[in-house]
Design a protein around this motif. Structure first.
Motif, PDB file in Angstrom:
ATOM      1  N   GLY A 121     -33.349  71.444  18.913  1.00  0.00           N
ATOM      2  CA  GLY A 121     -32.943  72.022  20.184  1.00  0.00           C
ATOM      3  C   GLY A 121     -31.912  73.099  19.925  1.00  0.00           C
ATOM      4  O   GLY A 121     -31.417  73.251  18.798  1.00  0.00           O
ATOM      5  N   ILE A 122     -31.613  73.870  20.956  1.00  0.00           N
ATOM      6  CA  ILE A 122     -30.604  74.926  20.866  1.00  0.00           C
ATOM      7  C   ILE A 122     -29.573  74.703  21.970  1.00  0.00           C
ATOM      8  O   ILE A 122     -29.929  74.546  23.147  1.00  0.00           O
ATOM      9  CB  ILE A 122     -31.228  76.327  21.005  1.00  0.00           C
ATOM     10  CG1 ILE A 122     -32.199  76.600  19.842  1.00  0.00           C
ATOM     11  CG2 ILE A 122     -30.144  77.401  21.054  1.00  0.00           C
ATOM     12  CD1 ILE A 122     -31.543  76.682  18.477  1.00  0.00           C
ATOM     13  N   PHE A 123     -28.300  74.706  21.585  1.00  0.00           N
ATOM     14  CA  PHE A 123     -27.183  74.554  22.522  1.00  0.00           C
ATOM     15  C   PHE A 123     -26.400  75.863  22.517  1.00  0.00           C
ATOM     16  O   PHE A 123     -25.859  76.269  21.478  1.00  0.00           O
ATOM     17  CB  PHE A 123     -26.289  73.393  22.084  1.00  0.00           C
ATOM     18  CG  PHE A 123     -25.159  73.063  23.034  1.00  0.00           C
ATOM     19  CD1 PHE A 123     -25.217  71.950  23.844  1.00  0.00           C
ATOM     20  CD2 PHE A 123     -24.025  73.861  23.109  1.00  0.00           C
ATOM     21  CE1 PHE A 123     -24.172  71.626  24.711  1.00  0.00           C
ATOM     22  CE2 PHE A 123     -22.977  73.555  23.972  1.00  0.00           C
ATOM     23  CZ  PHE A 123     -23.059  72.436  24.774  1.00  0.00           C
ATOM     24  N   LEU A 124     -26.344  76.531  23.662  1.00  0.00           N
ATOM     25  CA  LEU A 124     -25.667  77.822  23.788  1.00  0.00           C
ATOM     26  C   LEU A 124     -24.442  77.647  24.670  1.00  0.00           C
ATOM     27  O   LEU A 124     -24.534  77.165  25.799  1.00  0.00           O
ATOM     28  CB  LEU A 124     -26.626  78.861  24.373  1.00  0.00           C
ATOM     29  CG  LEU A 124     -27.856  79.123  23.495  1.00  0.00           C
ATOM     30  CD1 LEU A 124     -28.923  79.886  24.254  1.00  0.00           C
ATOM     31  CD2 LEU A 124     -27.471  79.866  22.229  1.00  0.00           C
ATOM     32  N   ASP A 125     -23.291  78.064  24.160  1.00  0.00           N
ATOM     33  CA  ASP A 125     -22.024  77.713  24.785  1.00  0.00           C
ATOM     34  C   ASP A 125     -21.355  78.911  25.454  1.00  0.00           C
ATOM     35  O   ASP A 125     -21.531  80.057  25.036  1.00  0.00           O
ATOM     36  CB  ASP A 125     -21.082  77.150  23.722  1.00  0.00           C
ATOM     37  CG  ASP A 125     -20.025  76.228  24.307  1.00  0.00           C
ATOM     38  OD1 ASP A 125     -20.093  75.910  25.506  1.00  0.00           O
ATOM     39  OD2 ASP A 125     -19.130  75.810  23.544  1.00  0.00           O
ATOM     40  N   ILE A 126     -20.560  78.622  26.471  1.00  0.00           N
ATOM     41  CA  ILE A 126     -19.710  79.581  27.193  1.00  0.00           C
ATOM     42  C   ILE A 126     -20.576  80.652  27.868  1.00  0.00           C
ATOM     43  O   ILE A 126     -20.474  81.849  27.602  1.00  0.00           O
ATOM     44  CB  ILE A 126     -18.648  80.239  26.269  1.00  0.00           C
ATOM     45  CG1 ILE A 126     -18.068  79.220  25.295  1.00  0.00           C
ATOM     46  CG2 ILE A 126     -17.565  80.885  27.130  1.00  0.00           C
ATOM     47  CD1 ILE A 126     -17.345  78.053  25.939  1.00  0.00           C
TER      48      ILE A 126
END
Length: 656
Positions: A150-155
């Motif tokens: 999975g990909i977690f993209l922050d802010i």
């Protein structure tokens, strides 16, 4: 989605040498086993902007000499642990100093998170700038080269931006950059474009790979934003500023969105980026139990030391919580909430300006409902109102055309309303838009004023009780029955008319109704939920709970003698033909300047519960202990049982 995730941060300065030099595959695996971890979010790119792997789309940290990301993925997958991959999307400090023209600017041309470049901290990028293409190439590289789960993209999120790119686009479109609505609309388009292009970039390589865009809070009422994710991660660190009210509020809303979700807390004593800070293990035991009791999976935040070794103390603490979660998963999979009450969120209505994470009216309502052990969901305009016996309109819900139609249909089928303060008024605020047994006479000129109930409170004797919040002046109609009077003070506190230390006492004369019942429900003439969030007066809660119990009546699904700090949920597990009653008990205390801490877990004995399911129950048992529990079923079909001992969290399972 796995139940026991760790979110592993690694925001590491280029001024630190020896990055990752102590990383050891065996030690990494040992800590995951010690922590009972089955998924760990590992990092491609940090807030400082560095990659932790060889990269053409980015630059590897100057003091890293090997593929740390690849090593973590290999080590985790070897023992069956999943590895979503983290990229800091909104922040990239090395690039911020090279391309400050790509940063978000406010109307005064200041940057954020810090307003300038002579302070320690990060600067946020505008996704309407050329930076988006840079970010997409970094995402593409990770998805192509690594076996990410999975990909977690922050802010990230909808932003108001006055950078040169955004101002130039508004002018080119014939719009005025000084028009706040135009700026907000461009921010919405910018974020939608960003989310679409991220999805396209990922799907071009690995179609359907999970992706989550983290903005620190799931906005109630914005299902369109939630749907840009494959799942939700409810960031809610109680000690980090969110408090213990935020997660139940967020989770009770997320339950209705149809997306899998997890609750993200942290191992830190305070918040992200704290090295050497640890929660008491009991706090994580409670926080993870609160997640699964609300239908969520679990995530605990950690931060890897720059030298790459996993901290044994951290994984001992995490393991104490996750060992318990592991034993309970069978009763927490594919569940749906059972609720008598739908709390229509002020944030979801779009009528609350400047709300941060909770908003006082929503937060106060959730706190009352939790303490009153009322089964509830948090709902928005798209929710099915007919699932509930009572809908709460807290404090400031004006009745728009669409909401009015839904409310009227709900009432026509026998539903009831509990409305407070300005809720129920038309958009202009001039009259009630729904029949509540009252006529509107304007805002009460006195603040505070007093409430004298015509009913007995559970804990307090008869009196005139001060209500500090804004009140509405109302008159009862022929449809209404007065349940309590308003009393005004002799005068408002002023330089020439003041009395004592705080406010003027009641003149002890009725000045119109303060609480009225009608066929539609009950109306209370103050912003009682907002007030409860700020002052917590017992009379507020007991008045609201009296109203709710009167409206729900004998049809109430669950009753219990659990103390007020206990939390109760009821989840249905349809595939297993059973209901699971979660009981939790812990008492957060404030330490320092507002940090909420759970340390001691006190046992609660003899918790009695009555559950009305409308179907026969075959047997009742404690889980995961598998201990049979004696129960009785009365003539109305209500099941009664007693839990001998509750320590932190107990599940009671009813097979039907």
């Amino acid at each position: 989605m796995r139940f026991r995730q760790v979110h592993l941060d690694f925001h590491t300065s280029e001024a630190i040498p020896g990055i990752g030099r102590d990383f050891d595959k065996g030690q990494f695996q040992d800590m995951l086993r010690k922590g009972h971890v089955d998924s760990i979010t590992v990092f491609s790119k940090c807030h400082h902007g560095w990659a932790y792997h060889p990269s053409e789309a980015n630059e590897m940290h100057p003091h890293l000499t090997f593929d740390l990301l690849g090593g973590m993925i290999e080590a985790a997958h070897e023992i069956g642990v999943k590895t979503p991959v983290y990229l800091s999307a909104g922040l990239d400090e090395k690039l911020a100093r090279r391309h400050p023209e790509w940063l978000i600017r406010d109307v005064n041309d200041n940057t954020n998170w810090v307003d300038g470049f002579m302070k320690p901290g990060y600067h946020q990028f505008c996704m309407n700038s050329p930076y988006l293409d840079v970010l997409l190439s970094q995402i593409d590289e990770v998805v192509r080269r690594y076996d990410a789960d999975g990909i977690f993209l922050d802010i990230v999120g909808v932003r108001k931006c006055f950078c040169h790119t955004c101002v130039g686009q508004l002018l080119a479109e014939g719009k005025d950059p000084r028009d706040t609505a135009a700026v907000v609309e461009l921010g919405e388009r910018t974020y939608a474009t960003y989310a679409r292009r991220v999805r396209e970039t990922i799907d071009a390589v690995k179609p359907g790979l999970p992706v989550f865009h983290n903005g620190g809070h799931i906005r109630r009422g914005r299902r369109d934003l939630a749907a840009m994710n494959s799942h939700l991660e409810l960031e809610s660190l109680p000690t980090g500023g969110w408090g213990y009210d935020h997660f139940p509020l967020s989770a009770r809303y997320a339950q209705g969105l149809g997306l899998p979700f997890l609750g993200m807390t942290g191992k830190f004593h305070t918040s992200w980026g704290e090295f050497g800070g640890y929660k008491h293990p009991n706090a994580l035991r409670y926080e993870t139990a609160l997640s699964i009791a609300n239908g969520a999976r679990c995530s605990i935040g950690d931060q890897l030391h720059p030298e790459g070794w996993m901290d044994p103390a951290t994984y001992a603490i995490i393991g104490a919580a996750y060992a318990e979660v592991e034993s309970k998963e069978a009763w927490c999979t594919d569940v749906r909430s059972v609720a008598d009450v739908g709390l229509f969120s002020v944030e979801a209505s779009g009528q609350e300006e400047g709300a941060e994470r909770t908003g006082d009216s929503d937060a106060g309502a959730v706190r009352m409902l939790l303490e009153g052990h009322v089964l509830f969901d948090v709902i928005d305009m798209a929710s099915d109102f007919h699932r509930y016996r009572v809908i709460i309109l807290p404090d400031r819900i004006a009745i728009t055309g669409e909401l009015g139609e839904k409310v009227k249909a709900f009432l026509a089928q026998g539903g009831k309303l509990l409305a407070t303060g300005a809720s129920g008024l038309n958009v202009e605020g001039t009259d009630f838009a729904i029949e509540l047994g009252v006529r509107y006479a304007g805002v009460n000129a006195y603040k505070p004023s007093y409430f004298r109930p015509h009913f007995a409170l559970e804990s307090l004797p008869e009196a005139s009780f001060v209500f500090y919040s804004k009140g509405q002046q109302i008159e009862v109609t022929e449809e209404g029955t007065v349940l309590g009077d308003r009393e005004n003070p002799y005068f408002n506190r002023d330089v020439f008319t003041f009395c004592s230390h705080q406010h003027t006492p009641s003149a002890l004369q009725p000045n119109g109704p303060g609480m009225v019942e009608s066929r539609s429900g009950i109306y209370i003439a103050w912003n009682v939920f907002e007030e409860y969030a700020s002052v917590g007066s017992l009379v507020l809660k007991e008045s609201v709970l009296y109203a709710l119990n009167k409206l729900i009546g004998a049809a109430k699904t669950l009753s219990t003698n659990l103390p007020a700090q206990g939390v109760v949920t009821l989840m249905e597990q349809p595939a297993e033909g059973r209901y699971v009653n979660h009981l939790l008990y812990a008492v957060p205390v404030k330490r320092g300047k507002g940090v909420e801490v759970i340390e001691d877990l006190m046992p609660v004995y003899g918790t009695k519960v009555s559950v009305r399911l409308g179907k026969p129950v075959k047997h009742v048992y404690l889980a995961p202990q598998m201990t049979e529990l004696a129960f009785e079923t009365d003539a109305e079909g209500t099941v009664h049982y007693e839990v001998p001992k509750l320590l932190c969290h107990q599940m009671v399972v009813m097979d039907v």
